[in-house]
Design an enzyme around this catalytic site. Sequence first.
Site, PDB file in Angstrom:
ATOM      1  N   LYS A   1      14.960 -15.976  -4.918  1.00 56.97           N
ATOM      2  CA  LYS A   1      15.268 -14.888  -4.120  1.00 56.97           C
ATOM      3  C   LYS A   1      13.961 -14.086  -3.873  1.00 56.97           C
ATOM      4  CE  LYS A   1      19.974 -13.919  -4.678  1.00 56.97           C
ATOM      5  NZ  LYS A   1      20.550 -13.692  -6.122  1.00 56.97           N
TER       6      LYS A   1
ATOM      7  N   HIS B   1      11.386  -8.299  -3.688  1.00 57.24           N
ATOM      8  CA  HIS B   1      11.513  -7.001  -2.685  1.00 57.24           C
ATOM      9  C   HIS B   1      10.978  -5.932  -3.265  1.00 57.24           C
ATOM     10  CE1 HIS B   1      14.751  -5.796  -5.212  1.00 57.24           C
ATOM     11  NE2 HIS B   1      15.456  -6.885  -5.318  1.00 57.24           N
TER      12      HIS B   1
ATOM     13  N   HIS C   1      11.569  -4.604  -6.862  1.00 52.51           N
ATOM     14  CA  HIS C   1      10.779  -5.576  -7.823  1.00 52.51           C
ATOM     15  C   HIS C   1       8.993  -5.212  -7.675  1.00 52.51           C
ATOM     16  CE1 HIS C   1      14.069  -8.675  -7.785  1.00 52.51           C
ATOM     17  NE2 HIS C   1      13.992  -8.115  -9.074  1.00 52.51           N
TER      18      HIS C   1
HETATM   19  N1  ARG Z   1      15.949 -10.254 -13.331  1.00 50.44           N
HETATM   20  C1  ARG Z   1      16.464  -8.748 -13.398  1.00 50.44           C
HETATM   21  C2  ARG Z   1      16.690  -8.316 -11.809  1.00 50.44           C
HETATM   22  O1  ARG Z   1      16.157  -8.532 -11.065  1.00 50.44           O
HETATM   23  C3  ARG Z   1      15.624  -7.951 -14.087  1.00 50.44           C
HETATM   24  C4  ARG Z   1      15.544  -8.162 -15.573  1.00 50.44           C
HETATM   25  C5  ARG Z   1      15.150  -7.291 -16.494  1.00 50.44           C
HETATM   26  N2  ARG Z   1      14.820  -7.595 -17.829  1.00 50.44           N
HETATM   27  C6  ARG Z   1      15.872  -7.883 -18.493  1.00 50.44           C
HETATM   28  N3  ARG Z   1      15.283  -8.130 -19.739  1.00 50.44           N
HETATM   29  N4  ARG Z   1      16.901  -8.038 -18.361  1.00 50.44           N
HETATM   30  O2  ARG Z   1      17.492  -7.158 -11.490  1.00 50.44           O
END
Ligand code: ARG
Length: 563
Positions: free
Chosen positions: A122, A125, A128
């Site tokens: 993905k 964005h 992030h």
């Molecule tokens: N990949 C997830 C997202 O883009 C965030 C992960 C955050 N960290 C975790 N340990 N869950 O929303």
Amino acid sequence: MKAKIAELIAANVPDLSVEDITTLIEIPPKPELGDFAFPCFRLAKTMRKAPQMIAAEIAEKIGSQDFLSEIKVEGAYLNFFVNKDMFAKGILTNALDENYGSAEDGKGKTVCIDYSSPNVAKNFHVGHLRTTIIGNSLYKIFSKLGYHVERINHLGDWGTQFGKLIVAYKNWGNEDAVKERGVAELMELYVKFHEEAEKNDSLNDEARAWFVKMEQGDEEALKIWQWFKDISLQEYKGTYALLGVDFDHYTGESFYRDMTDDIVGKLTEAGLLTESEGARVVKLDEYDMPPCLVVKNDGSSIYATRDLAAVLYRKKTFNFDKCLYVTGQEQKLHFAQVFKVIELLGYDWAKDSLVHIPYGLVSLEGAKLSTRNGNVIYAEDILLEAVAKIKEIIEEKNPELPDKDNTARKIGVGAVLFNDLYNQRIKDVSFKWEKLLNFDGETGPYVQYTYARCASILRKQEDFAAGADIDYAALSEPETIDLIKEISRFPQVVKDAAERFEPSVVARYSVALAQSFNKFYNTVRVSVEEENLRKARLTLVYITKKIIHDSMDLLGIECPEQM
Ligand code: ARG
């Protein structure tokens, strides 16, 4: 100074502790009223006297002190005037130290910060972008306070979506297109999958089967998945390079895939798992939360399972004092559930150590951004657009500037970061070019401009060596004293920012310092004839420059020497 005054008062009043007094001490609204004020109203009851009388009595008892030039009684207030000479000397000698603002609070302690964590295949964005720069700033802030920090990128690199991608790639993908277009191509394949699956439900079964294969270690499945991951990571690393952000661990969700059985075992042993429509969950009604799903009805793990495993792995590996999770506030429930389940497993540290650091949304309205195919917005494009706009301004206003590209990068990227970090993280961020690229106002370019101004003043003073025998008594104008006060706040600002997990505390401070410096510079002449005075004032310029640098660095922003 405040602490010293609090002790003096405490030694002369019977009923209040030094802590009580410290909280009561105020900074008067006008400098004519002194540097610190102590109201005596609260003492009136216990001492059974009029507050005015009490104030006068305390003043008399304290008598004359070498660090105070005067103690004045104004009604119920005791107003303290700090001896300017000593005041300036105390603060500026500290501030000249290279490590000014650093502390040892965190010595021997470890903080894990889980941030950025984009989802493989993905685009990276704006959401992030926020976790990345907030996380990076927290890393710098905690490091400055002596903590050891582990920077963890918890990539979203595992889950059924990869089964879907494999199916899509096998049916409609081609190698060259993926190689050439990277994440953009993978996103289109993903969209295509959903379009086709609408018409043909068996695709969903195929996708699930592929993910099951992945979980079982199937070679072909893992090879394609690894390829998608490498391609995505390469793109993310481009964005990280532009931001100057780095990680100690790229341990995404897949890293924990072999640890999920263990967590399920622990939960079973503790009697915490309940069957629910073929799936297994931990019920959390007692804590006003919906159940936490741990094993899906097809036996596979999910996001929460891997987060549970990650908590225990990190505790065992890093023995953290705190583990911070920087994500959007829409994941609030997810983390509340995960933290509660860990606590229910009997890990008492969960309560104090696991912290979700949520942040608000980015609204791009009014940003008028150029988008890539499919109207998808990439954080990198925003940063590059900011850099290009700054480059234009430089070409127009200062075409002779050396190292234009690098300078434009520092200012452009810095402007976006500063806009993002200036308000409390929980607030939504609005994105308006005119506002965030403005060189006047509460912006990154404004602070950087002030830095460059200091640099330029110092460049013209070749014989000046900071810190060499300064006549601090020469520093006396109200603007100068205000600047010194601003300088004195830096160490506390860093601590406050850490305590509240709030980079905005530092961002706001950097603006306040820059404003205070500009006021000083616009009223007080620096390059005067008199050697003593000139040196003392230049020392202030030198210190301001250093603290602007250090506070911007805590935000992950570079300052160009010239702009
Ligand atoms: N990949 C997830 C997202 O883009 C965030 C992960 C955050 N960290 C975790 N340990 N869950 O929303």
